[in-house]
Design an enzyme around this catalytic site. Structure first.
Site, short mmCIF file in Angstrom:
data_model
loop_
_atom_site.label_atom_id
_atom_site.label_comp_id
_atom_site.label_asym_id
_atom_site.label_seq_id
_atom_site.Cartn_x
_atom_site.Cartn_y
_atom_site.Cartn_z
N ASP A 219 0.84 -1.20 0.00
CA ASP A 219 0.00 0.00 0.00
C ASP A 219 0.87 1.25 0.00
O ASP A 219 0.58 2.23 -0.71
CB ASP A 219 -0.98 0.00 1.17
CG ASP A 219 -0.35 -0.44 2.49
OD1 ASP A 219 0.78 -0.94 2.49
OD2 ASP A 219 -1.02 -0.27 3.53
N ASP A 247 0.60 -1.66 -13.36
CA ASP A 247 -0.35 -0.76 -14.04
C ASP A 247 -0.21 0.67 -13.53
O ASP A 247 -0.34 1.63 -14.29
CB ASP A 247 -1.78 -1.27 -13.86
CG ASP A 247 -2.16 -2.30 -14.91
OD1 ASP A 247 -1.25 -2.75 -15.64
OD2 ASP A 247 -3.34 -2.67 -15.01
#
Length: 348
Positions: A219, A247
């Site tokens: 995260d 991505d």
């Protein structure tokens, strides 16, 4: 490890895949590396015609090539997951593509959503494990479709699988100027898998004392990709985390239209497969609008993997020069025109 002739299996696939692959092959030929190509019709068209995705006999044939070039696979007329799992993931598992290699590099002149970021700020490589983790297919469902449904999806991590991808990442770090390796995981919650990954990095790090090692929760890494991309050099991570991070990396490096990748078998017991990260984009297929740059950069990765480092460097430099010119004198070009221009630069 120069090869006099590349035996190349070509899977154009669906949608814009056929268009961008044609330009990738054009640039490959311009690079002066001899190749013998064989095209395979794998994707939505074959599925609708035969009900098959990857016949065993075709898989056996593919094993005999030096490399595979893939365009894109996917079509809304095929049920979700069929082509992805039965074709793409099966190729990865059967050909032991245990490294999914994705460079994240901002070329000069390319616009990034990060505003003032410079090319030297965004230059990293993500080494994503490709055959284990949540994508291994372990799991199932009970009482499906009822209020009491139970769905399980297990993440499989083996000492063997983790060690070989971490070792590859260390070796990759040794080839780069910064020589830094960051493990990205979620060790504070995924304590069993995270512990295996962490201990493996610590142990192998003793064999590579020149490489600086670091750790980042996934995260936090997602945030730092956007706020501090310069902190990363080589990243090693598991299958799912790598899928998501790359991505994000594509977005900060100018968009998925520039994102290349390799599904690599470093042991070379089977051919590696190179492909653009983008999808088949059926909404623009056949219109000549697709940018083939990601496929062309994938060809550069293919050349480098097969030992043609100089040819690979020429292809990447030609792309870099083309991207700079796009910013200074932009004109709309078709898929074919972009391929022609880059091929001409490579040929010199």
């Amino acid at each position: 490890m120069e090869s006099s002739n590349i035996r190349l299996a070509v899977i154009p696939g669906d949608g814009i895949g056929t268009e961008v692959v044609a330009e990738g092959l054009k640039v490959l030929n311009a690079a002066g590396v001899k190749s013998e190509t064989t095209e395979y019709d794998l994707g939505a068209r074959r599925y609708h015609a035969t009900g098959q995705t990857l016949p065993d006999e075709v898989l056996d044939e593919l094993r005999g090539y030096d490399a595979i070039l893939l365009g894109a696979v996917g079509d809304p007329s095929v049920p979700p997951g069929v082509l992805e799992r039965d074709l793409l993931l099966r190729l990865r598992f059967e050909l032991d593509h245990y490294v999914n290699l994705r460079p994240v590099k901002l070329f000069p002149g390319v616009t990034t959503p990060l505003g003032q970021a410079r090319p030297e700020d965004i230059d990293m490589v993500v080494v994503r494990e490709g055959t284990e983790g949540p994508y291994a297919g372990a799991g199932g469902a009970m009482r499906r479709g009822t209020p009491h449904e139970i769905a399980t999806q297990e993440s499989l991590n083996t000492a063997y699988g983790v060690e070989r991808v971490v070792r590859y990442a260390f070796e990759k770090a040794m080839t780069r100027p910064r020589r830094k390796l960051t493990l990205v995981h979620k060790t504070n919650v995924l304590t069993y898998a995270g512990d295996l990954w962490g201990r493996t990095v610590d142990r192998l790090g003793l064999e590579f004392p020149e490489v600086e090692t670091d750790y980042c929760h996934v995260d936090a890494a997602s945030m730092f990709f956007i706020t501090q991309p310069q902190r990363f050099d080589v990243i090693v991570t598991d299958n799912l985390f790598g899928d998501i991070l790359t991505d994000i990396g594509a977005a900060v490096a100018g968009g998925i239209g520039l994102a290349a990748s390799g599904n690599v078998n470093p042991a070379r017991t089977a051919p590696s497969m190179f492909e653009p990260v983008h999808g088949s984009a059926p909404d623009i297929a056949g219109q000549g609008k697709a940018d083939p740059t990601a496929t062309i950069l994938s060809v550069a990765m293919l050349l480098d993997h097969l030992g043609h480092a100089q040819a690979a460097a020429r292809v990447e430099q030609a792309v870099a020069d083309d991207l700079i010119e796009r910013q200074s004198a932009w004109t709309a070009r078709s898929t074919r025109e972009i391929g022609d221009d880059i091929a001409a630069r490579v040929a010199g």
